[in-house]
Design a protein around this motif. Structure first.
Motif, PDB file in Angstrom:
ATOM      1  N   SER A  32      -3.148  -9.663   2.983  1.00  0.00           N
ATOM      2  CA  SER A  32      -3.804  -8.368   2.823  1.00  0.00           C
ATOM      3  C   SER A  32      -2.749  -7.354   2.399  1.00  0.00           C
ATOM      4  N   TRP A  33      -3.068  -6.530   1.390  1.00  0.00           N
ATOM      5  CA  TRP A  33      -2.108  -5.566   0.854  1.00  0.00           C
ATOM      6  C   TRP A  33      -2.796  -4.217   0.722  1.00  0.00           C
ATOM      7  N   PRO A  34      -2.199  -3.140   1.253  1.00  0.00           N
ATOM      8  CA  PRO A  34      -2.848  -1.833   1.131  1.00  0.00           C
ATOM      9  C   PRO A  34      -2.798  -1.320  -0.304  1.00  0.00           C
ATOM     10  N   GLY A  40      -7.819   1.864   0.645  1.00  0.00           N
ATOM     11  CA  GLY A  40      -8.397   0.580   1.010  1.00  0.00           C
ATOM     12  C   GLY A  40      -7.370  -0.530   1.014  1.00  0.00           C
ATOM     13  N   GLN A  41      -7.867  -1.743   1.018  1.00  0.00           N
ATOM     14  CA  GLN A  41      -7.026  -2.940   1.086  1.00  0.00           C
ATOM     15  C   GLN A  41      -7.423  -3.903  -0.023  1.00  0.00           C
ATOM     16  N   ALA A  50      -4.585  -7.936  -9.565  1.00  0.00           N
ATOM     17  CA  ALA A  50      -5.289  -6.921 -10.360  1.00  0.00           C
ATOM     18  C   ALA A  50      -4.832  -5.515  -9.959  1.00  0.00           C
ATOM     19  N   TYR A  51      -4.701  -5.276  -8.653  1.00  0.00           N
ATOM     20  CA  TYR A  51      -4.260  -3.965  -8.176  1.00  0.00           C
ATOM     21  C   TYR A  51      -2.841  -3.670  -8.649  1.00  0.00           C
ATOM     22  N   TRP A  52      -1.921  -4.611  -8.444  1.00  0.00           N
ATOM     23  CA  TRP A  52      -0.542  -4.385  -8.879  1.00  0.00           C
ATOM     24  C   TRP A  52      -0.468  -4.117 -10.373  1.00  0.00           C
TER      25      TRP A  52
END
Length: 102
Positions: A32-34, A40-41, A50-52
């Motif tokens: 899990s990564w904030p 959110g997480q 995708a987030y990074w």
């Protein structure tokens, strides 16, 4: 905790080098990564990738672990500092956050 601490430090080092695959090689599938810049997480490696990718397209974050504590269920909580710069080099954000790792 010593081995866990080393693995977590290596994972953050890979993140700071933008080595997604290197970071993921050190993480469990259910990490899990904030989402510090979105809220959110992100859970699971595909969501984190995708987030990074989005995050690194907008600014240049550098995350350092400050403290690690063991929690129930074999999880380790990591308290971090995040210093971010705009691509022009202007410092614009420092944040502290906690996440579960490993």
């Amino acid at each position: 905790m010593a081995d866990t601490k080393t693995i977590i430090e290596q994972a953050y080092s890979a993140f700071n080098k933008r080595d997604i695959d290197g970071a993921f090689a050190l993480m469990t599938q259910d990490v899990s990564w904030p989402k510090a810049s979105e809220g959110g997480q992100s859970c699971r490696k595909e969501e984190i990738r995708a987030y990074w990718t989005r995050q690194w397209g907008e600014f240049d974050p550098h995350v350092e672990p400050l403290a690690m504590t063991e929690e129930d269920g074999g999880k380790t909580r990591v308290r971090c500092t995040n210093s971010s710069r705009a691509f022009k080099g202007t410092f614009f954000r420092t944040a502290r956050f906690s996440t579960n790792s490993l």
